[in-house]
Design a protein around this motif. Structure first.
Motif, PDB file in Angstrom:
ATOM      1  N   ASP A 279       0.922  -1.202  -0.243  1.00  0.00           N
ATOM      2  CA  ASP A 279       0.321  -0.121   0.096  1.00  0.00           C
ATOM      3  C   ASP A 279       0.573   1.037  -0.296  1.00  0.00           C
ATOM      4  O   ASP A 279       0.961   1.886  -0.622  1.00  0.00           O
ATOM      5  CB  ASP A 279      -0.935   0.208   0.951  1.00  0.00           C
ATOM      6  CG  ASP A 279      -2.265  -1.334   1.332  1.00  0.00           C
ATOM      7  OD1 ASP A 279      -2.302  -1.673   0.275  1.00  0.00           O
ATOM      8  OD2 ASP A 279      -3.414  -1.381   2.372  1.00  0.00           O
ATOM      9  N   ARG A 282       2.455   1.566  -3.727  1.00  0.00           N
ATOM     10  CA  ARG A 282       1.290   1.773  -4.414  1.00  0.00           C
ATOM     11  C   ARG A 282       0.798   3.560  -4.531  1.00  0.00           C
ATOM     12  O   ARG A 282       0.830   4.173  -4.928  1.00  0.00           O
ATOM     13  CB  ARG A 282       0.198   1.548  -4.501  1.00  0.00           C
ATOM     14  CG  ARG A 282       0.081  -0.171  -4.925  1.00  0.00           C
ATOM     15  CD  ARG A 282      -1.693  -0.470  -3.991  1.00  0.00           C
ATOM     16  NE  ARG A 282      -2.036  -1.960  -5.467  1.00  0.00           N
ATOM     17  CZ  ARG A 282      -2.588  -2.775  -4.468  1.00  0.00           C
ATOM     18  NH1 ARG A 282      -2.925  -2.205  -2.718  1.00  0.00           N
ATOM     19  NH2 ARG A 282      -2.385  -4.056  -4.503  1.00  0.00           N
ATOM     20  N   THR A 284       3.004   5.868  -3.478  1.00  0.00           N
ATOM     21  CA  THR A 284       3.845   6.406  -3.428  1.00  0.00           C
ATOM     22  C   THR A 284       4.204   6.953  -5.229  1.00  0.00           C
ATOM     23  O   THR A 284       4.393   7.508  -5.502  1.00  0.00           O
ATOM     24  CB  THR A 284       5.614   5.767  -3.157  1.00  0.00           C
ATOM     25  OG1 THR A 284       5.509   5.423  -2.195  1.00  0.00           O
ATOM     26  CG2 THR A 284       6.883   6.562  -3.759  1.00  0.00           C
ATOM     27  N   ILE A 285       3.949   5.563  -6.092  1.00  0.00           N
ATOM     28  CA  ILE A 285       4.156   6.052  -7.203  1.00  0.00           C
ATOM     29  C   ILE A 285       2.595   6.460  -7.549  1.00  0.00           C
ATOM     30  O   ILE A 285       2.986   7.646  -8.733  1.00  0.00           O
ATOM     31  CB  ILE A 285       4.204   4.221  -7.540  1.00  0.00           C
ATOM     32  CG1 ILE A 285       5.304   3.922  -6.800  1.00  0.00           C
ATOM     33  CG2 ILE A 285       4.048   4.538  -9.025  1.00  0.00           C
ATOM     34  CD1 ILE A 285       4.899   1.761  -8.441  1.00  0.00           C
ATOM     35  N   ALA A 286       1.674   6.650  -6.789  1.00  0.00           N
ATOM     36  CA  ALA A 286       0.628   6.984  -7.433  1.00  0.00           C
ATOM     37  C   ALA A 286       0.790   9.107  -6.699  1.00  0.00           C
ATOM     38  O   ALA A 286      -0.098   9.854  -8.052  1.00  0.00           O
ATOM     39  CB  ALA A 286      -0.565   6.996  -6.357  1.00  0.00           C
ATOM     40  N   ASP A 291       4.444   5.630 -13.323  1.00  0.00           N
ATOM     41  CA  ASP A 291       4.416   3.919 -13.237  1.00  0.00           C
ATOM     42  C   ASP A 291       5.054   3.049 -12.704  1.00  0.00           C
ATOM     43  O   ASP A 291       4.759   1.596 -12.075  1.00  0.00           O
ATOM     44  CB  ASP A 291       3.624   3.884 -14.286  1.00  0.00           C
ATOM     45  CG  ASP A 291       4.486   3.048 -15.491  1.00  0.00           C
ATOM     46  OD1 ASP A 291       5.544   3.004 -15.167  1.00  0.00           O
ATOM     47  OD2 ASP A 291       3.720   2.990 -16.231  1.00  0.00           O
ATOM     48  N   TRP A 292       6.147   3.351 -11.942  1.00  0.00           N
ATOM     49  CA  TRP A 292       7.186   2.316 -10.832  1.00  0.00           C
ATOM     50  C   TRP A 292       8.246   3.326 -10.054  1.00  0.00           C
ATOM     51  O   TRP A 292       8.271   4.461 -10.327  1.00  0.00           O
ATOM     52  CB  TRP A 292       8.009   1.877 -11.720  1.00  0.00           C
ATOM     53  CG  TRP A 292       8.943   2.889 -13.277  1.00  0.00           C
ATOM     54  CD1 TRP A 292       8.557   3.489 -14.305  1.00  0.00           C
ATOM     55  CD2 TRP A 292      10.424   3.068 -12.862  1.00  0.00           C
ATOM     56  NE1 TRP A 292      10.038   4.272 -14.848  1.00  0.00           N
ATOM     57  CE2 TRP A 292      10.672   4.192 -14.097  1.00  0.00           C
ATOM     58  CE3 TRP A 292      11.228   2.825 -12.227  1.00  0.00           C
ATOM     59  CZ2 TRP A 292      12.086   4.378 -13.944  1.00  0.00           C
ATOM     60  CZ3 TRP A 292      12.381   3.076 -11.972  1.00  0.00           C
ATOM     61  CH2 TRP A 292      12.900   4.048 -12.262  1.00  0.00           C
ATOM     62  N   ARG A 307       6.667  -2.781 -10.475  1.00  0.00           N
ATOM     63  CA  ARG A 307       6.092  -0.993 -11.826  1.00  0.00           C
ATOM     64  C   ARG A 307       4.597  -1.442 -10.827  1.00  0.00           C
ATOM     65  O   ARG A 307       3.750  -2.581 -10.190  1.00  0.00           O
ATOM     66  CB  ARG A 307       5.696  -2.007 -12.950  1.00  0.00           C
ATOM     67  CG  ARG A 307       5.486  -3.640 -13.401  1.00  0.00           C
ATOM     68  CD  ARG A 307       5.615  -4.298 -14.636  1.00  0.00           C
ATOM     69  NE  ARG A 307       6.260  -4.107 -14.734  1.00  0.00           N
ATOM     70  CZ  ARG A 307       7.192  -4.736 -16.086  1.00  0.00           C
ATOM     71  NH1 ARG A 307       6.761  -3.845 -17.112  1.00  0.00           N
ATOM     72  NH2 ARG A 307       8.225  -5.415 -16.401  1.00  0.00           N
ATOM     73  N   ALA A 308       3.590  -0.821 -10.928  1.00  0.00           N
ATOM     74  CA  ALA A 308       2.393  -0.338 -10.794  1.00  0.00           C
ATOM     75  C   ALA A 308       1.435  -1.153 -10.872  1.00  0.00           C
ATOM     76  O   ALA A 308       0.484  -1.671  -9.645  1.00  0.00           O
ATOM     77  CB  ALA A 308       1.728   1.223 -10.781  1.00  0.00           C
ATOM     78  N   SER A 309       1.553  -1.421 -12.319  1.00  0.00           N
ATOM     79  CA  SER A 309       0.509  -2.732 -12.390  1.00  0.00           C
ATOM     80  C   SER A 309       1.082  -4.359 -11.908  1.00  0.00           C
ATOM     81  O   SER A 309       0.157  -4.989 -11.299  1.00  0.00           O
ATOM     82  CB  SER A 309       1.473  -3.162 -14.119  1.00  0.00           C
ATOM     83  OG  SER A 309       2.673  -3.996 -14.037  1.00  0.00           O
ATOM     84  N   LEU A 311       1.946  -4.842  -8.161  1.00  0.00           N
ATOM     85  CA  LEU A 311       1.500  -3.868  -7.381  1.00  0.00           C
ATOM     86  C   LEU A 311       0.105  -4.327  -7.407  1.00  0.00           C
ATOM     87  O   LEU A 311      -0.560  -5.184  -5.945  1.00  0.00           O
ATOM     88  CB  LEU A 311       2.206  -2.732  -6.474  1.00  0.00           C
ATOM     89  CG  LEU A 311       3.679  -2.605  -6.894  1.00  0.00           C
ATOM     90  CD1 LEU A 311       3.752  -1.159  -6.285  1.00  0.00           C
ATOM     91  CD2 LEU A 311       4.142  -3.136  -5.482  1.00  0.00           C
ATOM     92  N   ARG A 312      -0.816  -4.505  -7.934  1.00  0.00           N
ATOM     93  CA  ARG A 312      -2.184  -4.479  -7.628  1.00  0.00           C
ATOM     94  C   ARG A 312      -2.384  -6.120  -7.371  1.00  0.00           C
ATOM     95  O   ARG A 312      -3.919  -6.695  -7.203  1.00  0.00           O
ATOM     96  CB  ARG A 312      -3.173  -4.536  -9.416  1.00  0.00           C
ATOM     97  CG  ARG A 312      -2.758  -2.952  -9.807  1.00  0.00           C
ATOM     98  CD  ARG A 312      -3.638  -2.808 -10.801  1.00  0.00           C
ATOM     99  NE  ARG A 312      -3.346  -1.103 -11.147  1.00  0.00           N
ATOM    100  CZ  ARG A 312      -2.945  -0.835 -12.827  1.00  0.00           C
ATOM    101  NH1 ARG A 312      -2.755  -1.808 -13.324  1.00  0.00           N
ATOM    102  NH2 ARG A 312      -1.974   0.207 -12.803  1.00  0.00           N
TER     103      ARG A 312
END
Length: 387
Positions: A279, A282, A284-286, A291-292, A307-309, A311-312
């Motif tokens: 969390d 996520r 920090t990237i947001a 996107d990483w 990468r964000a993708s 982490l989902r």
């Protein structure tokens, strides 16, 4: 970081070496002035005498004639053992004593100089940390328990142990793989930025000479000095056809080797700690435009990226982490380009002192830099344009 030069000037004055029974000198009448605090690289074909020339500086090979000055001292007037203890020496495959621990190997010369135990222990820890090996993890291991690259780092630490003004390096990185070799070259440049020793470095690799040398001595047979100049001048204006042949057809590409990552602007990218939650990563990237993010260890050194993708779909940061190749601020733009092409985010993560995260160099930055260099090279010099 200190800017004090701790190295001393070296002068080779009409130095020759003739081995008993030989018809010709191995080294014939060589004169060179090596400035204090610079890296001077001897480069030339195998058997040309470059290693013999270097070894005469610390009298591992005794000169037959001529004079060698180290600072204000005549090297030939100093007892060979005393001279060698005042000059660091690093060779290919490190040359470590296999029956000694890493601590004992590094402590060898300070022990011979009769430093007290506490001073030696502190110096060993300082040097291992300086070359990127944590003392608590590596000091009590034996050479066979280290990789080739780690052994070479220990070899450099041992050469620096008594804080000598001069460091001689005989193809020290020649036996390791190309990636490790590039990393060790970067580490040497980083150390030199801090220590400012006088370093004489022998190699047969002209690319290595361009990357490391403040000056390059291109040597022919019997160590004849074919050209002695900066890498920039040798690449731009080889002295003769022999030097031009040694420089080779890749001279234009090697121009990229003249600029370092520290010479271009770095960009910031988000970073997270290796023990952050998913969390937190996520979030920090947001908060960024990326996107990483780079994953750092407890000492601020990059160890991976996420990468964000990914982490989902994971519950732990480590499960989403991906392998990361890094370059140091001492790396060349050629090194950076290779790293960028190997990554999936059009950039290379950059480390500075202590291997800590500094930012990234992007492909766009490299393209802009190369374009500017090409434009500057094509512009006529003052007075050369049409009147």
């Amino acid at each position: 970081m200190t800017t004090d030069v701790t190295g001393v000037r070296i002068e080779l004055d009409h130095v020759s070496k003739v081995y008993p029974g030989a018809k010709q000198p191995a080294v014939d009448d060589v004169s060179l002035d090596i400035p204090a605090g610079e890296i001077v690289v001897f480069v030339g074909p195998s058997g040309c005498g470059k290693t013999t020339t270097m070894r005469m500086i610390n009298r591992l090979s005794e000169p037959t004639s001529g004079r060698i000055l180290i600072g204000d001292d005549d090297a030939l007037s100093i007892a060979p053992t005393e001279l060698r203890r005042s000059i660091g020496y690093a060779i290919q495959q490190a040359g470590l004593f296999p029956h000694m621990t890493i601590r004992q190997n590094v402590a060898l010369v300070p022990g011979l100089l009769k430093w007290d135990r506490q001073r030696i222990a502190a110096r060993v820890d300082e040097l291992l940390d300086l070359v990127g090996l944590e003392p608590g993890q590596y000091a009590d291991r034996y050479p066979r328990q280290l990789s080739g690259g780690q052994q070479q780092r220990v070899g450099v630490a041992r050469a620096l142990a008594a804080d000598p003004p001069v460091l001689l390096m005989d193809e020290p990185f020649g036996a390791v793989d190309p990636i490790t070799r590039s990393t060790l070259q970067d580490e040497l440049l980083r150390l030199q930025d801090e220590l400012h020793k006088t370093i004489v470095f022998v190699t047969h690799d002209f690319g290595e000479a361009v990357k490391l040398g403040d000056r390059i001595a291109v040597l022919g047979q019997q160590s004849a000095v074919l050209q002695y100049d900066t890498p920039q001048n040798i690449l731009a204006s080889p002295a003769d056809d022999t030097v031009a042949g040694f420089v080779g057809s890749g001279a234009s590409l090697r121009q990229l080797g003249l600029l370092r990552v520290k010479d271009v602007a770095l960009e910031s990218r988000p970073s997270v700690r290796h023990d952050d939650t998913v969390d937190q990563a996520r979030a920090t990237i947001a908060e960024s435009d990326c996107d990483w993010a780079v994953v750092l260890d407890d000492r601020g050194r990059p160890v991976s990226w996420v990468r964000a993708s990914r982490l989902r779909h994971t519950g732990a940061l480590a499960d989403a982490a991906e392998h990361l190749d890094v370059v140091s601020t001492q790396a060349t733009l050629e090194d950076a380009l290779e790293a960028i092409l190997a990554e999936q985010h059009a950039s290379a993560v950059v480390t500075g002192p202590g291997g800590r995260y500094e930012g990234v160099v992007t492909l766009d930055t490299l393209i802009d830099t190369i374009t500017r260099l090409r434009r500057e090279a094509e512009e006529p010099a003052d007075g050369d344009g049409p009147s």
